[in-house]
Design a protein around this motif. Structure first.
Motif, short mmCIF file in Angstrom:
data_model
loop_
_atom_site.label_atom_id
_atom_site.label_comp_id
_atom_site.label_asym_id
_atom_site.label_seq_id
_atom_site.Cartn_x
_atom_site.Cartn_y
_atom_site.Cartn_z
N ARG A 1 -7.41 10.70 7.36
CA ARG A 1 -6.18 10.85 8.15
C ARG A 1 -6.18 9.92 9.36
O ARG A 1 -5.18 9.26 9.64
CB ARG A 1 -6.04 12.32 8.60
CG ARG A 1 -4.69 12.65 9.19
CD ARG A 1 -4.63 14.10 9.63
NE ARG A 1 -4.85 15.01 8.53
CZ ARG A 1 -3.88 15.41 7.69
NH1 ARG A 1 -2.64 14.98 7.86
NH2 ARG A 1 -4.16 16.25 6.71
N ARG A 2 -7.31 9.85 10.03
CA ARG A 2 -7.38 8.97 11.21
C ARG A 2 -7.34 7.50 10.80
O ARG A 2 -6.70 6.69 11.47
CB ARG A 2 -8.66 9.26 11.99
CG ARG A 2 -8.80 8.39 13.23
CD ARG A 2 -9.96 8.80 14.09
NE ARG A 2 -10.12 7.93 15.25
CZ ARG A 2 -11.06 8.09 16.17
NH1 ARG A 2 -11.91 9.09 16.07
NH2 ARG A 2 -11.15 7.25 17.19
N LEU A 3 -8.02 7.16 9.69
CA LEU A 3 -7.99 5.78 9.22
C LEU A 3 -6.57 5.35 8.90
O LEU A 3 -6.16 4.24 9.23
CB LEU A 3 -8.87 5.64 7.97
CG LEU A 3 -8.83 4.27 7.28
CD1 LEU A 3 -9.31 3.17 8.22
CD2 LEU A 3 -9.66 4.29 6.00
N ALA A 4 -5.82 6.23 8.24
CA ALA A 4 -4.43 5.90 7.90
C ALA A 4 -3.60 5.66 9.16
O ALA A 4 -2.81 4.72 9.24
CB ALA A 4 -3.82 7.02 7.07
N LYS A 5 -3.82 6.49 10.17
CA LYS A 5 -3.08 6.33 11.43
C LYS A 5 -3.45 5.02 12.11
O LYS A 5 -2.58 4.29 12.61
CB LYS A 5 -3.37 7.51 12.35
CG LYS A 5 -2.59 7.49 13.65
CD LYS A 5 -2.87 8.74 14.49
CE LYS A 5 -2.07 8.72 15.79
NZ LYS A 5 -2.35 9.93 16.61
N GLU A 6 -4.75 4.70 12.12
CA GLU A 6 -5.22 3.48 12.79
C GLU A 6 -4.68 2.21 12.12
O GLU A 6 -4.43 1.22 12.80
CB GLU A 6 -6.75 3.44 12.80
CG GLU A 6 -7.41 4.45 13.72
CD GLU A 6 -8.92 4.44 13.58
OE1 GLU A 6 -9.43 3.76 12.66
OE2 GLU A 6 -9.60 5.09 14.40
N THR A 7 -4.55 2.26 10.80
CA THR A 7 -4.16 1.07 10.06
C THR A 7 -2.67 1.03 9.72
O THR A 7 -2.20 0.07 9.10
CB THR A 7 -4.97 0.97 8.76
OG1 THR A 7 -4.81 2.18 8.00
CG2 THR A 7 -6.45 0.74 9.05
N GLY A 8 -1.94 2.07 10.10
CA GLY A 8 -0.50 2.07 9.90
C GLY A 8 -0.06 2.27 8.47
O GLY A 8 1.00 1.79 8.06
N ILE A 9 -0.87 2.98 7.68
CA ILE A 9 -0.46 3.30 6.32
C ILE A 9 -0.25 4.81 6.20
O ILE A 9 -0.70 5.58 7.05
CB ILE A 9 -1.49 2.81 5.27
CG1 ILE A 9 -2.83 3.53 5.46
CG2 ILE A 9 -1.68 1.30 5.38
CD1 ILE A 9 -3.87 3.14 4.41
N ILE B 1 0.85 -1.18 0.00
CA ILE B 1 0.00 0.00 0.00
C ILE B 1 0.89 1.24 0.00
O ILE B 1 1.64 1.48 0.96
CB ILE B 1 -0.95 0.02 1.21
CG1 ILE B 1 -1.88 -1.21 1.16
CG2 ILE B 1 -1.77 1.30 1.22
CD1 ILE B 1 -2.76 -1.34 2.39
N ILE B 2 0.83 2.00 -1.06
CA ILE B 2 1.62 3.23 -1.14
C ILE B 2 1.10 4.26 -0.16
O ILE B 2 1.85 4.95 0.52
CB ILE B 2 1.60 3.79 -2.58
CG1 ILE B 2 2.28 2.78 -3.54
CG2 ILE B 2 2.29 5.15 -2.65
CD1 ILE B 2 2.15 3.15 -5.00
N GLY B 3 -0.23 4.38 -0.09
CA GLY B 3 -0.82 5.32 0.84
C GLY B 3 -2.28 5.57 0.53
O GLY B 3 -2.85 5.00 -0.40
N LEU B 4 -2.88 6.43 1.35
CA LEU B 4 -4.31 6.74 1.28
C LEU B 4 -4.51 8.20 0.90
O LEU B 4 -3.85 9.10 1.43
CB LEU B 4 -4.96 6.45 2.63
CG LEU B 4 -6.46 6.76 2.76
CD1 LEU B 4 -7.28 5.79 1.92
CD2 LEU B 4 -6.89 6.68 4.23
N VAL B 5 -5.45 8.43 -0.03
CA VAL B 5 -5.82 9.79 -0.45
C VAL B 5 -7.27 10.04 -0.05
O VAL B 5 -8.14 9.19 -0.28
CB VAL B 5 -5.68 9.96 -1.98
CG1 VAL B 5 -6.21 11.33 -2.42
CG2 VAL B 5 -4.24 9.78 -2.41
N GLU B 6 -7.52 11.19 0.57
CA GLU B 6 -8.89 11.58 0.89
C GLU B 6 -9.38 12.56 -0.17
O GLU B 6 -8.90 13.68 -0.26
CB GLU B 6 -8.97 12.21 2.28
CG GLU B 6 -10.40 12.55 2.70
CD GLU B 6 -10.47 13.15 4.08
OE1 GLU B 6 -10.54 12.38 5.06
OE2 GLU B 6 -10.44 14.40 4.18
N ASN B 7 -10.35 12.13 -0.95
CA ASN B 7 -10.96 12.96 -1.98
C ASN B 7 -12.15 13.73 -1.41
O ASN B 7 -12.72 13.33 -0.39
CB ASN B 7 -11.44 12.10 -3.15
CG ASN B 7 -10.64 12.33 -4.42
OD1 ASN B 7 -9.91 13.31 -4.54
ND2 ASN B 7 -10.76 11.42 -5.36
#
Length: 325
Positions: A269-277, A239-245
């Motif tokens: 932002r919170r989802l990325a922190k929770e899942t470590g991405i 997983i490269i990362g998460l984008v919030e559209n």
């Protein structure tokens, strides 16, 4: 059910043929070649004998094609309508802004192909040559392949079961003359089903460089993206990362921003922190993005002063940094 008008190609002996019965159980099924739906199918004897469960003979051809592709990126989201195809288009426009960078887009959203419209090439058709199918080129260094080019009209529905979808995705990889590419971006449908599993299977030997996940701020979208994260981890996709559209609304006149989709549970932002991405960034909703998509032009080029353009470019720069690491 429509019959897709595609250039002729040499089919795999174990592939699901274009005229397969509607209720084809698929070559991996225990009922392959034995179901009532198999009566009269060209591959019935092969499937019934179990030969169809041998390693897919298309894999070596796919590996050979993909040897000329430096980086393969999937754009994923468990949720529909979050701007996944639009992000794919902007990512491709940004890569292709460098004349020395060869970029390709493979649209595997078989039932809802929107990429041709996003690039203003919906009326084009796929052509074949001695080296295979030719992508439709938006410009010299940006080629696109989509089932949308093969439909008789834009109103025709593609009502296919998994085996037929998988067969077309295989052809997109092994029969398309992609040439030498710096980037191949794969735009996927919502979910974690046939198309996603096919891409992972077909590119297993060639390797996938990573996936960019797209979400919007509200919890109903985040729930599905959590499943997509789980899918990536189970099948071994980086997983490269998460984008919030659609992260707020930007007024084109005053440039002020207001929230449309409230991040009641903390958003991407919170989802990325929770899942470590990694959280790659947030793209605000600018109505001119939709306008650019309808006209098939690059939003980044048309509206360089938009905060959304700044967000897109920062995210794309970060994606490049991660891929270079």
């Amino acid at each position: 059910m429509i019959a897709v008008q595609a250039p002729a190609s040499i089919p795999s002996p174990f592939a699901v043929p274009s005229n397969a019965p509607e209720h084809c159980p698929g070559t991996d099924s225990d009922r392959a070649g034995k179901s009532d739906a198999c009566d009269g199918c060209a591959n019935q004897a092969i499937c019934a004998s179990g030969a169809a469960k041998l390693p897919d003979p298309s894999l070596p051809f796919i590996k050979e094609r993909m040897e000329n592709v430096k980086r393969k990126i999937l754009v994923l989201s468990g949720k529909g309508g979050v701007g996944k195809s639009t992000f794919t288009a902007q990512l491709a426009w940004a890569f292709a802004a460098d004349d020395d960078v060869q970029t390709g887009i493979m649209d595997v959203d078989i039932c809802g192909p929107s990429i041709p419209t996003l690039f203003g090439i919906a009326s084009e058709q796929v052509h074949s040559s001695s080296s295979g199918w030719s992508p439709v080129y938006v410009q010299e260094n940006l080629g696109v392949m989509s089932v949308g080019f093969m439909l008789p009209t834009s109103k025709d529905a593609v009502m296919w079961r998994g085996p037929k979808k998988n067969g077309l995705i295989s052809q997109f990889l092994k029969d398309v003359d992609w040439g030498d590419l710096d980037y191949l971006i794969v735009d996927t449908p919502p979910g974690t089903s046939d198309e996603h599993l096919s891409i992972v299977q077909y590119l297993k030997e060639s390797g996938i460089d990573g996936a960019v996940l797209i979400t919007t701020p509200q919890e109903v979208a985040l729930q599905d993206v959590r499943r997509e994260i789980d899918f990536c981890r189970k099948v071994g996709i980086r997983i490269i990362g998460l984008v919030e559209n659609m992260s707020g609304f930007v007024c084109p006149n005053c440039k002020t921003e207001s929230q449309i989709f409230k991040p009641s549970t903390g958003g991407g932002r919170r989802l990325a922190k929770e899942t470590g991405i990694e959280f790659l960034g947030a793209v605000p909703l600018d109505p001119r993005i939709g306008k650019s998509a309808d006209y098939g032009v690059s939003f980044l080029d048309e509206y360089p002063d938009s905060p959304a353009t700044t967000a897109y470019l920062d995210i794309i720069d970060r994606i490049n940094e991660i891929l270079d690491e």
